[in-house]
Design an enzyme around this catalytic site. Sequence first.
Site, PDB file in Angstrom:
ATOM      1  N   SER A  62       0.821  -1.209   0.000  1.00 21.50           N
ATOM      2  CA  SER A  62       0.000   0.000   0.000  1.00 21.50           C
ATOM      3  C   SER A  62       0.856   1.260   0.000  1.00 21.50           C
ATOM      4  CB  SER A  62      -0.913   0.018   1.228  1.00 21.50           C
ATOM      5  OG  SER A  62      -1.574  -1.212   1.367  1.00 21.50           O
TER       6      SER A  62
HETATM    7  N1  SAH Z   1      -0.961  -4.953   4.004  1.00 18.49           N
HETATM    8  C1  SAH Z   1      -0.209  -5.237   2.796  1.00 18.49           C
HETATM    9  C2  SAH Z   1      -0.980  -4.822   1.551  1.00 18.49           C
HETATM   10  C3  SAH Z   1      -1.279  -6.042   0.798  1.00 18.49           C
HETATM   11  S1  SAH Z   1      -2.367  -5.942  -0.565  1.00 18.49           S
HETATM   12  C4  SAH Z   1       1.157  -4.609   2.854  1.00 18.49           C
HETATM   13  O1  SAH Z   1       1.453  -3.884   3.813  1.00 18.49           O
HETATM   14  O2  SAH Z   1       1.971  -4.870   1.959  1.00 18.49           O
HETATM   15  C5  SAH Z   1      -3.679  -6.966   0.030  1.00 18.49           C
HETATM   16  C6  SAH Z   1      -3.326  -8.400   0.300  1.00 18.49           C
HETATM   17  O3  SAH Z   1      -4.546  -9.023   0.705  1.00 18.49           O
HETATM   18  C7  SAH Z   1      -2.835  -9.199  -0.898  1.00 18.49           C
HETATM   19  O4  SAH Z   1      -1.584  -9.744  -0.616  1.00 18.49           O
HETATM   20  C8  SAH Z   1      -3.900 -10.282  -1.087  1.00 18.49           C
HETATM   21  O5  SAH Z   1      -3.381 -11.520  -1.500  1.00 18.49           O
HETATM   22  C9  SAH Z   1      -4.496 -10.369   0.298  1.00 18.49           C
HETATM   23  N2  SAH Z   1      -5.842 -10.934   0.366  1.00 18.49           N
HETATM   24  C10 SAH Z   1      -6.888 -10.741  -0.469  1.00 18.49           C
HETATM   25  N3  SAH Z   1      -7.952 -11.457  -0.070  1.00 18.49           N
HETATM   26  C11 SAH Z   1      -7.577 -12.125   1.064  1.00 18.49           C
HETATM   27  C12 SAH Z   1      -8.225 -13.031   1.942  1.00 18.49           C
HETATM   28  N4  SAH Z   1      -9.495 -13.408   1.760  1.00 18.49           N
HETATM   29  N5  SAH Z   1      -7.539 -13.509   2.991  1.00 18.49           N
HETATM   30  C13 SAH Z   1      -6.239 -13.157   3.203  1.00 18.49           C
HETATM   31  N6  SAH Z   1      -5.575 -12.305   2.412  1.00 18.49           N
HETATM   32  C14 SAH Z   1      -6.222 -11.789   1.345  1.00 18.49           C
END
Ligand code: SAH
Length: 215
Positions: A62
């Site tokens: 993000s």
């Molecule tokens: N917080 C992260 C941002 C990641 S983007 C950071 O600091 O880098 C969002 C993430 O959510 C992705 O890696 C995606 O694979 C995950 N995601 C999406 N749906 C999900 C679910 N149902 N359960 C767990 N993770 C999920």
Amino acid sequence: MTEPLAERKMQFMYALRSKGVTDKAVLTAMEKIDRGLFVKGLFADRAYEDTPLPIACGQTISQPSVVGLMTQALNVNPRDKVLEVGTGSGYQAAILSQLARRVYTVERHRRLMTEAQQIFQELDLANVTALAADGSFGLPEQAPFDRIIVTAAAEDAPGPLLAQLKVGGIMVLPVGQSDAVQSMIKVVRTDDGYDYQEIRPVRFVPLVEGMARDN
Ligand code: SAH
């Protein structure tokens, strides 16, 4: 030519403040946790820009100011047990580790979870536990939580997550009907229900049900 690292890190902190991240504890955590460790490969030299960047598995780390604003809205206390849904690079979880007693972070891509876990170990962040799981069901075995943060967008706040929030607890998450229109909302669980507050427009990758097939 790129500026020296110290200069880029100063600009990073400046961008956070100018976009409204004012909470001292949040700023201190973001100064301490080096985003450069969480961005690999092609985009590594852009780690200190205030922009989301691609990570493995087609996901994104993000935008730093959004991480700051979400963390600030979460209002984490040192005694809190926090759940993050969507580990991704692990950056948000590492920030939370500086503010909370305990952080659980779940990710549906096992590869991302494992890579994040390695960084937590390198940084000695002993209060973070990363798990490969579908976070749309929360983490029932550790519930209830004082704080829940979701870093992928669903249409609405998922029911299991609402149920796993303590009374008085706070959840911050992006919600929206489409990829284009989403807002970050803050949900507070009260004695007799939930209060919703819209914070700002955002754009996140979608919350997807089930484990990823590349696991
Ligand atoms: N917080 C992260 C941002 C990641 S983007 C950071 O600091 O880098 C969002 C993430 O959510 C992705 O890696 C995606 O694979 C995950 N995601 C999406 N749906 C999900 C679910 N149902 N359960 C767990 N993770 C999920």
